[in-house]
Design a protein around this motif. Structure first.
Motif, PDB file in Angstrom:
ATOM      1  N   LEU A   1       0.828  -1.208   0.000  1.00  0.00           N
ATOM      2  CA  LEU A   1       0.000   0.000   0.000  1.00  0.00           C
ATOM      3  C   LEU A   1       0.862   1.258   0.000  1.00  0.00           C
ATOM      4  O   LEU A   1       0.584   2.216  -0.734  1.00  0.00           O
ATOM      5  CB  LEU A   1      -0.923   0.003   1.218  1.00  0.00           C
ATOM      6  CG  LEU A   1      -1.810   1.241   1.387  1.00  0.00           C
ATOM      7  CD1 LEU A   1      -2.794   1.359   0.234  1.00  0.00           C
ATOM      8  CD2 LEU A   1      -2.548   1.195   2.724  1.00  0.00           C
ATOM      9  N   LEU A   2       1.914   1.262   0.816  1.00  0.00           N
ATOM     10  CA  LEU A   2       2.804   2.428   0.847  1.00  0.00           C
ATOM     11  C   LEU A   2       3.419   2.681  -0.520  1.00  0.00           C
ATOM     12  O   LEU A   2       3.501   3.829  -0.984  1.00  0.00           O
ATOM     13  CB  LEU A   2       3.907   2.212   1.887  1.00  0.00           C
ATOM     14  CG  LEU A   2       3.484   2.205   3.357  1.00  0.00           C
ATOM     15  CD1 LEU A   2       4.688   1.886   4.241  1.00  0.00           C
ATOM     16  CD2 LEU A   2       2.869   3.539   3.759  1.00  0.00           C
ATOM     17  N   PHE A   3       3.853   1.627  -1.168  1.00  0.00           N
ATOM     18  CA  PHE A   3       4.467   1.789  -2.483  1.00  0.00           C
ATOM     19  C   PHE A   3       3.424   2.078  -3.558  1.00  0.00           C
ATOM     20  O   PHE A   3       3.597   2.979  -4.394  1.00  0.00           O
ATOM     21  CB  PHE A   3       5.250   0.526  -2.846  1.00  0.00           C
ATOM     22  CG  PHE A   3       5.840   0.559  -4.223  1.00  0.00           C
ATOM     23  CD1 PHE A   3       6.769   1.526  -4.581  1.00  0.00           C
ATOM     24  CD2 PHE A   3       5.468  -0.376  -5.188  1.00  0.00           C
ATOM     25  CE1 PHE A   3       7.317   1.568  -5.860  1.00  0.00           C
ATOM     26  CE2 PHE A   3       6.005  -0.338  -6.467  1.00  0.00           C
ATOM     27  CZ  PHE A   3       6.932   0.637  -6.795  1.00  0.00           C
ATOM     28  N   GLY A   4       2.338   1.329  -3.550  1.00  0.00           N
ATOM     29  CA  GLY A   4       1.340   1.468  -4.589  1.00  0.00           C
ATOM     30  C   GLY A   4       0.587   2.781  -4.558  1.00  0.00           C
ATOM     31  O   GLY A   4      -0.009   3.172  -5.569  1.00  0.00           O
ATOM     32  N   SER A   5       0.593   3.485  -3.429  1.00  0.00           N
ATOM     33  CA  SER A   5      -0.134   4.752  -3.328  1.00  0.00           C
ATOM     34  C   SER A   5       0.689   5.953  -3.779  1.00  0.00           C
ATOM     35  O   SER A   5       0.157   7.067  -3.847  1.00  0.00           O
ATOM     36  CB  SER A   5      -0.596   4.972  -1.882  1.00  0.00           C
ATOM     37  OG  SER A   5       0.514   5.051  -0.998  1.00  0.00           O
ATOM     38  N   LEU A   6       1.976   5.776  -4.068  1.00  0.00           N
ATOM     39  CA  LEU A   6       2.778   6.881  -4.593  1.00  0.00           C
ATOM     40  C   LEU A   6       2.256   7.279  -5.973  1.00  0.00           C
ATOM     41  O   LEU A   6       1.916   6.423  -6.795  1.00  0.00           O
ATOM     42  CB  LEU A   6       4.248   6.477  -4.698  1.00  0.00           C
ATOM     43  CG  LEU A   6       4.979   6.201  -3.387  1.00  0.00           C
ATOM     44  CD1 LEU A   6       6.407   5.757  -3.663  1.00  0.00           C
ATOM     45  CD2 LEU A   6       4.970   7.419  -2.480  1.00  0.00           C
ATOM     46  N   TRP A   7       2.240   8.565  -6.247  1.00  0.00           N
ATOM     47  CA  TRP A   7       1.686   9.019  -7.533  1.00  0.00           C
ATOM     48  C   TRP A   7       2.443   8.454  -8.721  1.00  0.00           C
ATOM     49  O   TRP A   7       1.843   8.088  -9.735  1.00  0.00           O
ATOM     50  CB  TRP A   7       1.657  10.550  -7.580  1.00  0.00           C
ATOM     51  CG  TRP A   7       3.001  11.210  -7.754  1.00  0.00           C
ATOM     52  CD1 TRP A   7       3.825  11.674  -6.781  1.00  0.00           C
ATOM     53  CD2 TRP A   7       3.669  11.480  -9.005  1.00  0.00           C
ATOM     54  NE1 TRP A   7       4.969  12.209  -7.318  1.00  0.00           N
ATOM     55  CE2 TRP A   7       4.897  12.117  -8.677  1.00  0.00           C
ATOM     56  CE3 TRP A   7       3.358  11.266 -10.339  1.00  0.00           C
ATOM     57  CZ2 TRP A   7       5.811  12.521  -9.660  1.00  0.00           C
ATOM     58  CZ3 TRP A   7       4.268  11.670 -11.312  1.00  0.00           C
ATOM     59  CH2 TRP A   7       5.471  12.290 -10.965  1.00  0.00           C
ATOM     60  N   ILE A   8       3.770   8.340  -8.594  1.00  0.00           N
ATOM     61  CA  ILE A   8       4.554   7.852  -9.719  1.00  0.00           C
ATOM     62  C   ILE A   8       4.342   6.353  -9.924  1.00  0.00           C
ATOM     63  O   ILE A   8       4.406   5.851 -11.049  1.00  0.00           O
ATOM     64  CB  ILE A   8       6.057   8.185  -9.528  1.00  0.00           C
ATOM     65  CG1 ILE A   8       6.866   7.817 -10.770  1.00  0.00           C
ATOM     66  CG2 ILE A   8       6.607   7.501  -8.284  1.00  0.00           C
ATOM     67  CD1 ILE A   8       6.424   8.518 -12.027  1.00  0.00           C
ATOM     68  N   THR A   9       4.037   5.604  -8.848  1.00  0.00           N
ATOM     69  CA  THR A   9       3.715   4.183  -8.986  1.00  0.00           C
ATOM     70  C   THR A   9       2.384   4.008  -9.694  1.00  0.00           C
ATOM     71  O   THR A   9       2.238   3.160 -10.581  1.00  0.00           O
ATOM     72  CB  THR A   9       3.669   3.511  -7.607  1.00  0.00           C
ATOM     73  OG1 THR A   9       4.863   3.798  -6.884  1.00  0.00           O
ATOM     74  CG2 THR A   9       3.520   2.009  -7.739  1.00  0.00           C
ATOM     75  N   LEU A  10       1.397   4.811  -9.313  1.00  0.00           N
ATOM     76  CA  LEU A  10       0.079   4.733  -9.944  1.00  0.00           C
ATOM     77  C   LEU A  10       0.144   5.154 -11.411  1.00  0.00           C
ATOM     78  O   LEU A  10      -0.492   4.546 -12.272  1.00  0.00           O
ATOM     79  CB  LEU A  10      -0.907   5.617  -9.186  1.00  0.00           C
ATOM     80  CG  LEU A  10      -1.351   5.084  -7.812  1.00  0.00           C
ATOM     81  CD1 LEU A  10      -1.957   6.201  -6.983  1.00  0.00           C
ATOM     82  CD2 LEU A  10      -2.342   3.941  -7.997  1.00  0.00           C
ATOM     83  N   LEU A  11       0.914   6.181 -11.706  1.00  0.00           N
ATOM     84  CA  LEU A  11       1.020   6.653 -13.085  1.00  0.00           C
ATOM     85  C   LEU A  11       1.763   5.651 -13.961  1.00  0.00           C
ATOM     86  O   LEU A  11       1.417   5.456 -15.128  1.00  0.00           O
ATOM     87  CB  LEU A  11       1.733   8.003 -13.110  1.00  0.00           C
ATOM     88  CG  LEU A  11       1.788   8.722 -14.459  1.00  0.00           C
ATOM     89  CD1 LEU A  11       0.391   9.151 -14.895  1.00  0.00           C
ATOM     90  CD2 LEU A  11       2.714   9.920 -14.401  1.00  0.00           C
ATOM     91  N   SER A  12       2.781   4.998 -13.404  1.00  0.00           N
ATOM     92  CA  SER A  12       3.633   4.104 -14.193  1.00  0.00           C
ATOM     93  C   SER A  12       2.982   2.765 -14.493  1.00  0.00           C
ATOM     94  O   SER A  12       3.399   2.076 -15.432  1.00  0.00           O
ATOM     95  CB  SER A  12       4.968   3.867 -13.474  1.00  0.00           C
ATOM     96  OG  SER A  12       5.672   5.072 -13.294  1.00  0.00           O
TER      97      SER A  12
END
Length: 523
Positions: A163-174
């Motif tokens: 969740l911590l990683f997946g909620s970063l904007w760049i993770t969601l955009l990528s």
């Protein structure tokens, strides 16, 4: 009691074994054979069995995080970006697109992203379909990569890290973009987890996947993994598998180096020149300025981050990592936290110290690995109660701030990519239909959208000479692109200018149609 308990491996990914691409490979690695060692590394205490109490299913929390990750992408990212491709995406996707010419593939790139998208592009090149498929695949890969860590840190901590990683904007955009760094992150998480668990073929598979997507990153990743295997009793048997995975993953990159550049040293030299002469270039300031966008800061003329308060997580991360290592050492779980931190550090070296520009996606592998020890740390904040409440509130604010940044960057990216599509429509209106040729700034994404080949006579993507360009321009419809108010080079001064609508003033200079082509009834 904890020393006698060993968490059982549950091959819960049987429904995903047919998934194509890298996510399917990670799913196989996450499932693993029942005989794979599931105990914690030597001299490291395993997580408490109470971590899994009151959980209705073996992976319900991680499944929920992966499903939420896919849902956010499909709702907020795919619908905005599903009409065009960006610059780098056009390069990767075009390599195996049967409908369009392949864009120039420069020395620093690796083929993993092109191979990942090849089965999809063989069916359709529609951006909306491809982005939706990548969103689903990235969600499966998120699940598969972090699932490896359940026997090491527990089910809820694993889901919290995802969740911590997946909620970063760049993770969601990528997730729905055809770019390599997120897939390197998934491979790195799986590789470090399997190294700690003493995995064999699973470790090799994850390292090979990383090498396919970013060859230099795989080398940086294996350095601490090899040191761990050498120094920790019972893990030396993983060294041949680690080496096999690296060799298998690099085989294509090395073969291409000899076929196109004359050898690995020459490819590395050309790669260094393309990246701006890699050397000692302390880059922390550039990374800080681009942490909330733009997607590529080259040259990085931005000042402080847009909405600096939303970038505080970047400055807080080193503090949290240090605290995580301290707590892990006190709890006698240092290895489980220290190895991902070491791998995150080596994977960040080239982007923080060796190049002079930045992109937020470069540090995705480091963010993914650091989310694990940080999640372990935050799970310890149960007492005192006010501290736990404050931590939950800060995490909530962090996720909300990332959503706001995602909205802003997605809108900006969609506007830029939309101009590429508008320019491609303008080229077709002025008579450039395949086979055709495009050159000049921004030619790569525009040319791909128009179905034209792209050539450059200068810059990082140089793939022809002026004479070669003019030779081809005498045979197929050709256009030179220039920005607002810019004049064409001398060789194109007599070409016909067309202002491309809805592009902010970009101009296409069309080469004269040869007399022979006119006689044949050409455009």
């Amino acid at each position: 009691m904890t020393s006698r308990w060993r968490p059982a491996l549950r091959p819960s990914l049987s429904g995903f074994l047919g998934v194509p691409g890298f996510s399917g490979a990670l799913a196989l690695a996450a499932a693993g054979p029942a005989t794979a060692p599931a105990s914690a590394p030597p001299r490291t205490r395993p997580y408490r069995r109470s971590d899994d109490r009151r959980i209705p299913g073996p992976d319900i929390w991680l499944v929920a995080v992966a499903a939420l990750y896919a849902a956010v992408q499909l709702t907020f990212v795919v619908t905005s970006l599903g009409h065009a491709y960006g610059w780098d995406e056009a390069v990767y996707i075009s390599q195996y697109d049967p409908r369009n010419p392949a864009a120039f593939f420069s020395a620093p790139r690796s083929r993993g992203t092109s191979l990942l998208t090849a089965p999809l592009v063989a069916v359709t090149a529609d951006p909306l379909v491809l982005r939706a498929a990548l969103a689903a695949l990235s969600a499966l890969a998120l699940y598969a990569a972090f699932r490896v860590w359940r026997p090491l840190v527990g089910a809820r901590t694993t889901a919290f890290a995802a969740l911590l990683f997946g909620s970063l904007w760049i993770t969601l955009l990528s997730g729905s973009m055809a770019m390599p760094n997120l897939w390197v992150a998934f491979g790195a998480v799986g590789a470090v987890g399997w190294a700690l668990r003493g995995g064999t073929w699973q470790l090799a598979l994850c390292v090979a996947a990383v090498a396919l997507f970013r060859a230099p990153d795989a080398v940086w990743l294996t350095l601490p993994l090899a040191a761990y295997a050498l120094l920790v009793r019972g893990r030396r048997r993983t060294l041949p598998w680690l080496a096999a995975g690296l060799v298998a993953g690099l085989a294509q990159w090395v073969t291409e180096a000899y076929l196109r550049w004359g050898g690995v040293p020459e490819r590395l030299r050309v790669s260094s020149a393309t990246e701006g002469d890699m050397g000692l270039h302390p880059n922390l300031g550039t990374v800080w300025r681009s942490v909330n966008g733009p997607l590529l800061c080259r040259p990085c003329t931005a000042g402080t981050p847009h909405q600096p308060l939303f970038a505080l997580w970047w400055t807080a991360l080193p503090v949290l990592v240090v605290l995580a290592l301290y707590v892990a050492r006190r709890e006698r779980r240092l290895t489980v936290s220290a190895l991902p931190v070491a791998c995150a550090a080596t994977l960040s070296v080239s982007y923080l110290l060796l190049i002079g520009y930045s992109a937020p996606r470069f540090l995705l592998p480091a963010y993914a690995l650091l989310s694990l020890p940080v999640a372990v740390l935050l799970r310890h904040l149960k007492r005192p109660r006010p501290l736990a409440v404050a931590a939950v509130a800060l995490i909530g604010l962090q996720i909300a701030s990332q959503a706001l940044v995602l909205h802003r960057v997605t809108d900006s990216t969609a506007a830029t990519d939309g101009r590429y599509v508008a320019a491609a429509r303008g080229l077709r209106t002025m008579g450039l239909t395949p086979p055709c040729l495009v050159t000049g700034p921004r030619a790569t994404p525009i040319g791909y959208a128009a179905g034209c080949a792209v050539v450059q006579i200068k810059g990082n993507n140089t793939n022809t000479t002026r004479a070669g360009l003019l030779h081809r321009a005498a045979r197929v419809p050709t256009a030179l692109l220039t920005g607002p108010g810019a004049r064409p080079p001398r060789y194109a001064r007599d070409w016909t200018p067309y202002v491309l609508p809805h592009t902010g003033g970009w101009t296409a200079w069309k080469a004269p149609v040869p007399y022979e082509l006119r006689l044949l009834g050409g455009p």
